[in-house]
Structure formats: C-alpha cells, structure tokens
Design a protein around this motif. Sequence first.
Motif, PDB file in Angstrom:
ATOM      1  N   ILE A 122       0.745  -1.378   0.124  1.00 42.91           N
ATOM      2  CA  ILE A 122       0.068   0.056   0.153  1.00 42.91           C
ATOM      3  C   ILE A 122       0.658   1.204  -0.009  1.00 42.91           C
ATOM      4  O   ILE A 122       1.791   1.412   0.811  1.00 42.91           O
ATOM      5  N   MET A 123       0.833   2.084  -0.833  1.00 48.08           N
ATOM      6  CA  MET A 123       1.635   3.419  -1.136  1.00 48.08           C
ATOM      7  C   MET A 123       0.598   4.423  -0.577  1.00 48.08           C
ATOM      8  O   MET A 123      -0.562   4.805  -1.054  1.00 48.08           O
ATOM      9  N   GLN A 124       1.015   4.912   0.415  1.00 46.96           N
ATOM     10  CA  GLN A 124       0.625   6.413   1.091  1.00 46.96           C
ATOM     11  C   GLN A 124       1.287   7.502   0.626  1.00 46.96           C
ATOM     12  O   GLN A 124       2.384   7.824   1.402  1.00 46.96           O
ATOM     13  N   ILE A 125       0.849   7.962  -0.663  1.00 48.41           N
ATOM     14  CA  ILE A 125       1.878   9.011  -1.083  1.00 48.41           C
ATOM     15  C   ILE A 125       1.143  10.647  -0.774  1.00 48.41           C
ATOM     16  O   ILE A 125       0.038  10.965  -1.239  1.00 48.41           O
ATOM     17  N   VAL A 126       2.128  11.375  -0.406  1.00 46.41           N
ATOM     18  CA  VAL A 126       1.917  12.805  -0.147  1.00 46.41           C
ATOM     19  C   VAL A 126       2.267  13.291  -1.514  1.00 46.41           C
ATOM     20  O   VAL A 126       3.408  13.441  -2.035  1.00 46.41           O
ATOM     21  N   MET A 127       1.172  14.104  -2.215  1.00 44.84           N
ATOM     22  CA  MET A 127       1.234  14.673  -3.611  1.00 44.84           C
ATOM     23  C   MET A 127       2.068  15.901  -3.437  1.00 44.84           C
ATOM     24  O   MET A 127       1.949  16.448  -2.343  1.00 44.84           O
ATOM     25  N   GLU A 128       2.657  16.586  -4.471  1.00 46.61           N
ATOM     26  CA  GLU A 128       3.510  17.604  -4.313  1.00 46.61           C
ATOM     27  C   GLU A 128       2.500  18.732  -4.096  1.00 46.61           C
ATOM     28  O   GLU A 128       1.296  18.933  -4.373  1.00 46.61           O
ATOM     29  N   GLY A 129       3.007  19.856  -3.170  1.00 47.86           N
ATOM     30  CA  GLY A 129       2.113  20.836  -2.763  1.00 47.86           C
ATOM     31  C   GLY A 129       2.551  21.573  -1.652  1.00 47.86           C
ATOM     32  O   GLY A 129       3.813  21.600  -1.103  1.00 47.86           O
ATOM     33  N   GLU A 130       1.869  22.603  -1.209  1.00 52.08           N
ATOM     34  CA  GLU A 130       2.405  23.534  -0.316  1.00 52.08           C
ATOM     35  C   GLU A 130       3.233  22.850   1.117  1.00 52.08           C
ATOM     36  O   GLU A 130       4.011  23.337   1.619  1.00 52.08           O
ATOM     37  N   HIS A 131       2.740  21.986   1.335  1.00 51.43           N
ATOM     38  CA  HIS A 131       3.016  21.384   2.699  1.00 51.43           C
ATOM     39  C   HIS A 131       3.896  19.955   2.510  1.00 51.43           C
ATOM     40  O   HIS A 131       4.446  19.449   3.535  1.00 51.43           O
ATOM     41  N   SER A 132       4.166  19.487   1.384  1.00 53.93           N
ATOM     42  CA  SER A 132       4.625  18.186   0.893  1.00 53.93           C
ATOM     43  C   SER A 132       5.929  18.074   1.490  1.00 53.93           C
ATOM     44  O   SER A 132       6.445  16.877   1.993  1.00 53.93           O
ATOM     45  N   GLY A 133       6.842  19.136   1.274  1.00 53.13           N
ATOM     46  CA  GLY A 133       8.209  18.915   1.791  1.00 53.13           C
ATOM     47  C   GLY A 133       8.297  19.186   3.297  1.00 53.13           C
ATOM     48  O   GLY A 133       9.555  18.855   3.829  1.00 53.13           O
ATOM     49  N   ASP A 134       7.285  19.578   3.981  1.00 52.47           N
ATOM     50  CA  ASP A 134       7.383  19.549   5.627  1.00 52.47           C
ATOM     51  C   ASP A 134       7.147  18.283   6.139  1.00 52.47           C
ATOM     52  O   ASP A 134       7.047  18.330   7.642  1.00 52.47           O
ATOM     53  N   VAL A 135       6.787  17.511   5.563  1.00 57.65           N
ATOM     54  CA  VAL A 135       6.303  16.200   6.108  1.00 57.65           C
ATOM     55  C   VAL A 135       7.450  15.377   6.762  1.00 57.65           C
ATOM     56  O   VAL A 135       8.402  15.073   5.966  1.00 57.65           O
ATOM     57  N   GLN A 136       7.408  15.161   7.873  1.00 60.53           N
ATOM     58  CA  GLN A 136       8.523  14.177   8.627  1.00 60.53           C
ATOM     59  C   GLN A 136       7.821  12.736   8.840  1.00 60.53           C
ATOM     60  O   GLN A 136       6.771  12.641   9.173  1.00 60.53           O
ATOM     61  N   TYR A 137       8.335  11.616   7.934  1.00 62.37           N
ATOM     62  CA  TYR A 137       7.791  10.188   8.043  1.00 62.37           C
ATOM     63  C   TYR A 137       8.212   9.465   9.345  1.00 62.37           C
ATOM     64  O   TYR A 137       9.510   9.765   9.541  1.00 62.37           O
ATOM     65  N   THR A 138       7.454   8.537   9.528  1.00 63.56           N
ATOM     66  CA  THR A 138       7.915   7.650  10.410  1.00 63.56           C
ATOM     67  C   THR A 138       7.891   6.040   9.819  1.00 63.56           C
ATOM     68  O   THR A 138       6.853   5.642   9.273  1.00 63.56           O
ATOM     69  N   THR A 139       8.986   5.527   9.874  1.00 63.15           N
ATOM     70  CA  THR A 139       9.079   4.191   9.040  1.00 63.15           C
ATOM     71  C   THR A 139       9.818   3.265  10.075  1.00 63.15           C
ATOM     72  O   THR A 139      10.307   3.584  11.312  1.00 63.15           O
ATOM     73  N   GLY A 140       9.712   1.991   9.574  1.00 62.91           N
ATOM     74  CA  GLY A 140      10.452   1.032  10.482  1.00 62.91           C
ATOM     75  C   GLY A 140       9.700   0.693  11.938  1.00 62.91           C
ATOM     76  O   GLY A 140      10.081  -0.133  12.775  1.00 62.91           O
ATOM     77  N   VAL A 141       8.419   0.582  11.748  1.00 64.28           N
ATOM     78  CA  VAL A 141       7.543   0.453  12.877  1.00 64.28           C
ATOM     79  C   VAL A 141       6.152  -0.636  11.988  1.00 64.28           C
ATOM     80  O   VAL A 141       6.334  -0.614  10.764  1.00 64.28           O
ATOM     81  N   THR A 142       5.560  -1.533  13.200  1.00 67.46           N
ATOM     82  CA  THR A 142       4.446  -1.861  12.468  1.00 67.46           C
ATOM     83  C   THR A 142       3.415  -1.177  12.891  1.00 67.46           C
ATOM     84  O   THR A 142       3.142  -1.003  14.249  1.00 67.46           O
ATOM     85  N   ALA A 143       2.462  -0.696  11.858  1.00 65.72           N
ATOM     86  CA  ALA A 143       1.405   0.249  12.046  1.00 65.72           C
ATOM     87  C   ALA A 143      -0.083  -0.599  12.661  1.00 65.72           C
ATOM     88  O   ALA A 143      -0.324  -1.580  11.884  1.00 65.72           O
ATOM     89  N   LYS A 144      -0.742   0.314  13.233  1.00 67.62           N
ATOM     90  CA  LYS A 144      -2.208  -0.094  13.470  1.00 67.62           C
ATOM     91  C   LYS A 144      -2.865   0.835  12.739  1.00 67.62           C
ATOM     92  O   LYS A 144      -2.701   2.049  12.978  1.00 67.62           O
ATOM     93  N   ALA A 145      -3.655   0.396  11.706  1.00 68.82           N
ATOM     94  CA  ALA A 145      -4.568   1.465  10.958  1.00 68.82           C
ATOM     95  C   ALA A 145      -5.337   2.379  11.527  1.00 68.82           C
ATOM     96  O   ALA A 145      -5.998   1.999  12.716  1.00 68.82           O
ATOM     97  N   GLY A 146      -5.321   3.595  11.353  1.00 78.46           N
ATOM     98  CA  GLY A 146      -5.802   4.789  11.796  1.00 78.46           C
ATOM     99  C   GLY A 146      -5.335   4.994  13.352  1.00 78.46           C
ATOM    100  O   GLY A 146      -5.987   5.920  13.949  1.00 78.46           O
TER     101      GLY A 146
END
Length: 161
Positions: free
Chosen positions: A129-153
């Motif tokens: 599942i690709m959760q893609i932030v589209m180019e826009g005003e805030h796209s460069g400001d997003v700090q991502y968290t990876t390397g975790v096991t996620a629970k939806a929502g």
Amino acid sequence: MFGLFKKKKVTYEMKAVVDGAVVPMTEATDPVFSSCALGNGVVIRPTSDVIVAPADGTVTVTMDGSNHAIGLELTGGLEVLIHIGVDTVNLKGEGFEALAKTGDKVKAGDELIRFEREALEAKGYCMEIMQIVMEGEHSGDVQYTTGVTAKAGETIVGIWQ
C-alpha cells in the motif's frame, strides 16, 4: 511584544491507512513509486484488508471501476493518494469494494476501501500500500515515521505544521 500576537503553529498528523510494516517510499517494489515520481510518503506491507482515512478530510478522487486507489485532501492542506498494490488497476475492480465516494467528508479511521489481500496475493499481485503525499504547499514539510509495525488509524506515519 511578549509574543501575544504570534500565531501558534499547529501540528497535523497522518496515520497509517492499513495494518502492517511501514517502510520508506524508496523501498517500494515498483520503481515508479520507489523513485518518488508521484511524491514521497510511506509504503505499508499490509496484514489487514481495509484501507482507512489517515486523518480528517475530504475524498477528492476515486478510481471508479477499479477501486484500487483513492485521493484525499486532509485537514491541514495535505493531499494524499492511497494506492493499493502494484498493477492492480488491471483487475478492473475484482477484489476491491469502495466504501467512500468523491466529495465524502471522512474522519480519521473511517473505512474507505476493502480489498481481498490474500486472494490477490495468491494471483501473484504485490499488495504493498503506497501512502503518497502529493506535491503541494506542505509536501516538503512532512516528517515520516518508518521501521514500525502500524495499526490502521492509530499509528502516526507522518507529521507536518
């Protein structure tokens, strides 16, 4: 003077859209996604079969007929495309059930799409599942968290101001 008129910065959160292992977009199986040509974000290797809204917002686009992707504008102005699987557009909707439509207002955790993960994997489809932030005003400001096991929502995979 004394900071009385300073605007407070609001921090927005984007949560995982599905249960599973979260990795950087650069680790997506498909080279179009891993190159970040469509935008940066995270990839989730799913362990569940329901896509949920990552934050409050509005559905901006649905893929009528294939139901393999959905676009949202989140509160805070971020535009997100959620793409289910690689080459799943070829299924023409088989194994997908849309639960939201263009224009719907959604809350974080609302169900958007159900998909038959195990059946589609058995047919040979990569179901990342690709959760893609589209180019826009805030796209460069997003700090991502990876390397975790996620629970939806629940698990935060991105924050921005």
